[in-house]
Design a protein around this motif. Sequence first.
Motif, PDB file in Angstrom:
ATOM      1  N   LEU A  88       0.787  -1.149  -0.109  1.00  0.00           N
ATOM      2  CA  LEU A  88      -0.030  -0.164  -0.186  1.00  0.00           C
ATOM      3  C   LEU A  88       0.804   1.258  -0.070  1.00  0.00           C
ATOM      4  CD1 LEU A  88      -2.799  -1.174   2.585  1.00  0.00           C
ATOM      5  CD2 LEU A  88      -3.118  -0.933   0.039  1.00  0.00           C
ATOM      6  N   LEU A  89       1.972   1.236   0.534  1.00  0.00           N
ATOM      7  CA  LEU A  89       2.859   2.468   0.798  1.00  0.00           C
ATOM      8  C   LEU A  89       3.555   2.499  -0.550  1.00  0.00           C
ATOM      9  CD1 LEU A  89       4.008   2.264   4.338  1.00  0.00           C
ATOM     10  CD2 LEU A  89       2.170   3.769   3.483  1.00  0.00           C
ATOM     11  N   ASP A  90       3.844   1.479  -1.533  1.00  0.00           N
ATOM     12  CA  ASP A  90       4.650   1.528  -2.581  1.00  0.00           C
ATOM     13  C   ASP A  90       4.164   2.325  -3.609  1.00  0.00           C
ATOM     14  OD1 ASP A  90       5.697   0.331  -5.334  1.00  0.00           O
ATOM     15  OD2 ASP A  90       7.183  -0.489  -3.732  1.00  0.00           O
ATOM     16  N   SER A  91       5.011   3.028  -4.619  1.00  0.00           N
ATOM     17  CA  SER A  91       4.485   3.881  -5.429  1.00  0.00           C
ATOM     18  C   SER A  91       4.312   3.228  -6.852  1.00  0.00           C
ATOM     19  CB  SER A  91       5.580   5.001  -5.875  1.00  0.00           C
ATOM     20  OG  SER A  91       6.913   4.482  -6.161  1.00  0.00           O
ATOM     21  N   MET A  92       3.931   1.963  -6.852  1.00  0.00           N
ATOM     22  CA  MET A  92       3.517   1.460  -7.900  1.00  0.00           C
ATOM     23  C   MET A  92       2.055   1.637  -8.643  1.00  0.00           C
ATOM     24  SD  MET A  92       2.371  -2.419  -6.396  1.00  0.00           S
ATOM     25  CE  MET A  92       3.814  -2.627  -5.708  1.00  0.00           C
ATOM     26  N   SER A  93       1.852   1.247  -9.750  1.00  0.00           N
ATOM     27  CA  SER A  93       0.549   1.661 -10.413  1.00  0.00           C
ATOM     28  C   SER A  93      -0.703   1.231  -9.786  1.00  0.00           C
ATOM     29  CB  SER A  93       0.630   1.342 -11.986  1.00  0.00           C
ATOM     30  OG  SER A  93       0.634  -0.045 -11.965  1.00  0.00           O
ATOM     31  N   HIS A  94      -1.810   1.444 -10.018  1.00  0.00           N
ATOM     32  CA  HIS A  94      -2.966   1.247  -9.503  1.00  0.00           C
ATOM     33  C   HIS A  94      -3.092  -0.279  -9.791  1.00  0.00           C
ATOM     34  CE1 HIS A  94      -7.169   1.312  -7.994  1.00  0.00           C
ATOM     35  NE2 HIS A  94      -7.646   0.730  -9.169  1.00  0.00           N
ATOM     36  N   VAL A  95      -3.228  -0.722 -11.060  1.00  0.00           N
ATOM     37  CA  VAL A  95      -3.187  -2.201 -11.567  1.00  0.00           C
ATOM     38  C   VAL A  95      -2.157  -3.063 -10.705  1.00  0.00           C
ATOM     39  CG1 VAL A  95      -3.078  -3.593 -13.322  1.00  0.00           C
ATOM     40  CG2 VAL A  95      -3.893  -1.474 -13.710  1.00  0.00           C
ATOM     41  N   GLU A  96      -0.898  -2.384 -10.584  1.00  0.00           N
ATOM     42  CA  GLU A  96       0.135  -3.256  -9.794  1.00  0.00           C
ATOM     43  C   GLU A  96      -0.318  -3.393  -8.275  1.00  0.00           C
ATOM     44  OE1 GLU A  96       3.495  -1.025 -10.787  1.00  0.00           O
ATOM     45  OE2 GLU A  96       4.233  -2.588 -12.430  1.00  0.00           O
ATOM     46  N   HIS A  97      -0.716  -2.382  -7.790  1.00  0.00           N
ATOM     47  CA  HIS A  97      -1.572  -2.666  -6.332  1.00  0.00           C
ATOM     48  C   HIS A  97      -2.399  -3.719  -6.189  1.00  0.00           C
ATOM     49  CE1 HIS A  97       0.142   1.591  -4.958  1.00  0.00           C
ATOM     50  NE2 HIS A  97       0.264   0.916  -4.209  1.00  0.00           N
ATOM     51  N   ILE A  98      -3.309  -3.844  -7.224  1.00  0.00           N
ATOM     52  CA  ILE A  98      -4.405  -4.739  -7.003  1.00  0.00           C
ATOM     53  C   ILE A  98      -3.863  -6.042  -7.238  1.00  0.00           C
ATOM     54  CG2 ILE A  98      -6.458  -5.498  -8.363  1.00  0.00           C
ATOM     55  CD1 ILE A  98      -7.277  -2.616  -8.793  1.00  0.00           C
ATOM     56  N   LYS A  99      -2.911  -6.534  -8.003  1.00  0.00           N
ATOM     57  CA  LYS A  99      -2.296  -7.438  -8.444  1.00  0.00           C
ATOM     58  C   LYS A  99      -1.608  -8.106  -7.203  1.00  0.00           C
ATOM     59  CE  LYS A  99      -2.492  -7.981 -13.408  1.00  0.00           C
ATOM     60  NZ  LYS A  99      -1.685  -8.509 -14.641  1.00  0.00           N
ATOM     61  N   ALA A 100      -0.815  -7.088  -6.682  1.00  0.00           N
ATOM     62  CA  ALA A 100      -0.094  -7.622  -5.634  1.00  0.00           C
ATOM     63  C   ALA A 100      -1.092  -7.926  -4.441  1.00  0.00           C
ATOM     64  CB  ALA A 100       0.955  -6.433  -5.164  1.00  0.00           C
ATOM     65  N   LEU A 101      -2.028  -7.049  -4.221  1.00  0.00           N
ATOM     66  CA  LEU A 101      -3.040  -7.635  -3.039  1.00  0.00           C
ATOM     67  C   LEU A 101      -3.564  -8.919  -3.538  1.00  0.00           C
ATOM     68  CD1 LEU A 101      -4.522  -4.073  -2.175  1.00  0.00           C
ATOM     69  CD2 LEU A 101      -2.762  -5.371  -0.967  1.00  0.00           C
ATOM     70  N   LEU A 102      -4.013  -8.982  -4.727  1.00  0.00           N
ATOM     71  CA  LEU A 102      -4.585 -10.410  -5.025  1.00  0.00           C
ATOM     72  C   LEU A 102      -3.511 -11.679  -5.053  1.00  0.00           C
ATOM     73  CD1 LEU A 102      -6.581  -9.409  -8.355  1.00  0.00           C
ATOM     74  CD2 LEU A 102      -7.650 -10.129  -5.918  1.00  0.00           C
ATOM     75  N   ALA A 103      -2.370 -11.384  -5.192  1.00  0.00           N
ATOM     76  CA  ALA A 103      -1.289 -12.204  -4.899  1.00  0.00           C
ATOM     77  C   ALA A 103      -1.383 -12.808  -3.462  1.00  0.00           C
ATOM     78  CB  ALA A 103      -0.066 -11.909  -5.226  1.00  0.00           C
ATOM     79  N   ILE A 104      -1.487 -11.863  -2.581  1.00  0.00           N
ATOM     80  CA  ILE A 104      -1.770 -12.124  -1.210  1.00  0.00           C
ATOM     81  C   ILE A 104      -2.886 -12.926  -0.637  1.00  0.00           C
ATOM     82  CG2 ILE A 104      -1.667 -11.073   1.455  1.00  0.00           C
ATOM     83  CD1 ILE A 104       0.320  -9.020   0.183  1.00  0.00           C
ATOM     84  N   ALA A 105      -3.942 -12.523  -1.528  1.00  0.00           N
ATOM     85  CA  ALA A 105      -5.194 -13.322  -1.148  1.00  0.00           C
ATOM     86  C   ALA A 105      -5.224 -14.595  -1.695  1.00  0.00           C
ATOM     87  CB  ALA A 105      -6.243 -12.433  -2.131  1.00  0.00           C
ATOM     88  N   LEU A 106      -4.584 -14.636  -2.660  1.00  0.00           N
ATOM     89  CA  LEU A 106      -4.336 -16.159  -3.187  1.00  0.00           C
ATOM     90  C   LEU A 106      -3.351 -17.093  -2.185  1.00  0.00           C
ATOM     91  CD1 LEU A 106      -3.651 -15.576  -7.107  1.00  0.00           C
ATOM     92  CD2 LEU A 106      -5.499 -16.729  -6.091  1.00  0.00           C
ATOM     93  N   PHE A 107      -2.553 -16.285  -1.658  1.00  0.00           N
ATOM     94  CA  PHE A 107      -1.626 -17.004  -0.667  1.00  0.00           C
ATOM     95  C   PHE A 107      -2.390 -17.286   0.475  1.00  0.00           C
ATOM     96  CE2 PHE A 107       0.558 -16.207   3.376  1.00  0.00           C
ATOM     97  CZ  PHE A 107       1.978 -17.378   3.181  1.00  0.00           C
ATOM     98  N   ILE A 108      -3.283 -16.303   0.957  1.00  0.00           N
ATOM     99  CA  ILE A 108      -4.000 -16.902   2.228  1.00  0.00           C
ATOM    100  C   ILE A 108      -4.731 -17.965   1.729  1.00  0.00           C
ATOM    101  CG2 ILE A 108      -5.950 -16.091   3.809  1.00  0.00           C
ATOM    102  CD1 ILE A 108      -4.469 -13.079   3.174  1.00  0.00           C
ATOM    103  N   SER A 109      -5.731 -17.819   0.708  1.00  0.00           N
ATOM    104  CA  SER A 109      -6.776 -18.961   0.457  1.00  0.00           C
ATOM    105  C   SER A 109      -5.843 -20.402   0.284  1.00  0.00           C
ATOM    106  CB  SER A 109      -7.482 -18.539  -0.878  1.00  0.00           C
ATOM    107  OG  SER A 109      -6.337 -18.461  -1.951  1.00  0.00           O
ATOM    108  N   ILE A 110      -4.695 -20.478  -0.433  1.00  0.00           N
ATOM    109  CA  ILE A 110      -4.032 -21.503  -0.612  1.00  0.00           C
ATOM    110  C   ILE A 110      -3.420 -22.333   0.626  1.00  0.00           C
ATOM    111  CG2 ILE A 110      -2.037 -22.588  -1.691  1.00  0.00           C
ATOM    112  CD1 ILE A 110      -2.482 -20.777  -4.080  1.00  0.00           C
ATOM    113  N   MET A 111      -3.114 -21.384   1.684  1.00  0.00           N
ATOM    114  CA  MET A 111      -2.468 -21.914   2.891  1.00  0.00           C
ATOM    115  C   MET A 111      -3.641 -22.440   3.601  1.00  0.00           C
ATOM    116  SD  MET A 111       0.459 -21.639   2.195  1.00  0.00           S
ATOM    117  CE  MET A 111       0.982 -22.412   3.743  1.00  0.00           C
ATOM    118  N   MET A 112      -4.976 -21.663   3.822  1.00  0.00           N
ATOM    119  CA  MET A 112      -6.187 -22.300   4.396  1.00  0.00           C
ATOM    120  C   MET A 112      -6.473 -23.694   3.660  1.00  0.00           C
ATOM    121  SD  MET A 112      -6.293 -20.303   6.931  1.00  0.00           S
ATOM    122  CE  MET A 112      -8.128 -20.934   7.403  1.00  0.00           C
ATOM    123  N   ILE A 113      -6.521 -23.627   2.568  1.00  0.00           N
ATOM    124  CA  ILE A 113      -6.743 -24.914   2.012  1.00  0.00           C
ATOM    125  C   ILE A 113      -5.729 -26.088   2.417  1.00  0.00           C
ATOM    126  CG2 ILE A 113      -6.841 -26.527  -0.335  1.00  0.00           C
ATOM    127  CD1 ILE A 113      -7.883 -23.838  -1.638  1.00  0.00           C
TER     128      ILE A 113
END
Length: 607
Positions: free
Chosen positions: A478-503
Amino acid sequence: MMVNLIDKIGDWNPQLLREIKGRLKFLHVAIAVATSLLLQVVVFLFQLRDYPGDKYSLTGSYCRLSQGYIDQQNQLYKQQDFLYQQLNNVKKIKPLDSTLAANLNSQIIQVREKTNALQQYVGNNFCPSNEINMQLWWRDHYEYIFLSFSVIFIFTLLLAGTYLLINDLAKEENRGTLNFIRLSPQSEASVLTGKLLGVPIIIYLFTLTALPLHLWSGRSAKIALSYIFSYYLVLVASCVFFYSAALLFGLLIRSSSGLQPWLGSSIALLFLVITMFMASTSSMELNNPILSLRLFSPWDITNYLFPNLFHVYQGPPLRGLQFFYLPVGKNLVSIIGLHLVNYALSSYWIWQALKRRFRNSDSTIFSKAQSYLLVASSQVMILGFAIPNINNNDDYRNMYNLGIINFLLILGLIAMLSPHRQSIQDWARYRHDNPNHRRSSWHQSLWQDLMWDEKSPAIVAIAINIVIATTPLIVRILLDSMSHVEHIKALLAIALFISIMMIYATTAQLILLMKTRKRYLWAIGTVSAAILLPPMILQFLSVNPAEESTLWIFSTFPWAAIKYADQTIIFMALIVEFSAIALLNFQLTRQVRLAGESSTKALLAGR
């Protein structure tokens, strides 16, 4: 006096006295002392083969005249190269000017003759004995002895001690005497401390016999006492860490085949060899979340204290080490303090696990409350090394490395926190037999049990630990100066990490609820197959993440295709994974309820 000392040891730690009596036999002591003395003689005499005698070379490093001859030789080589260069230029610019070319060839021949004459003189004559710097030679000889024993101490103490501790626990387990020790009135800390101090006592004796020569050779090599004793301090701390890990390994890995000590010491050897290679390579930076794990090895600090150990170009890597931007590598006290704190924290958590597993081998390795503190403290240490590289070009690589470390950490927690069938049955029976609370308070106590009770399923605790582990990454994104699309993809990558680890966590808990034997091995095998097989198959089929991102996104390693995939595909993968989590947890809830009901019926039938 000796009897009083033995009585005091027995009063302080009976287990230590038992180990000393069993191991300090005359033959064992004689072999250890004789081997140590023989090794000292061999190391001392080994370099004497290079003793500068009457036929010591004029260009040898200890001949005071060598620099003059080397300078003459270098000057002649430079003059010869210059003349060859001039000759080549003449051939290109004035190919018909044979007079100038002949003159240059004549000069080249003269320089070559001088070079050959100098080489012949150096080869046929030797350095006068009064021009040999014997003081420097002996200093280097003593440094060689000191560094040789510094390496020998590390391998001997860490590898031999690890083997002996694991082997001792395996023998105690096979003979059945470990259960008697568990039932003794001694505390867990007392018994395990006695093991840690007593089992490798022959190794300690071997090392202590060589310690005077080591210290004397270090001082003779003009090495500061503060550096020598800093090495001893870090070596003791690393022994405590390795030996504590060996005790935990011995309690966790049970087998009647006798392979545990070989397996444990092989793992320690592999770790020491890899970190030794890293410490000897200047390109291996330490401000990296993964490479910072080598601080658990004593090689880097040994190379820091004694730079001639590996002769690393540009100096030891530890000199550039930063922790939260603090230049800890610039100061001896701070770098030693960092190593000691790292070893102390790691040993503390290992001893928490040791205390839990020693009395009850069926309990989880850590309690849920301990796991939250463990993950939080590990994040502080990991981020301390990662943050100094936040603003450089390797920022994304460091974030990727952070993800790998947290991935391995959460997988370890799944193994350490997930209770087995009997524990969950006991918890479920208690919940089943106490439904008399108001419904709201019952649900409140259920959540409290899932967060804190050791016998309840570990799913909620794993989720909390995942949140703790990913929070720094989310803040960083969130503090990084990346673009809006890169922000969303980075957060989605973490969401995928959370979901896979819960599985993975839910799958492992379901398998541990099965009635089959070797449930733990089945859980490890299933989760390992889920992690490794899909990406291996895709790699084997040469499926490129950039071209076939959809297949990778729906695999168990979606992060390889995150930057190539469309956001819609990623959201679809998340929906599928969250659906899988819901179904798995529905099945887990059903299995736990059935386990509680069946346990209650069996208990009533027994009455």
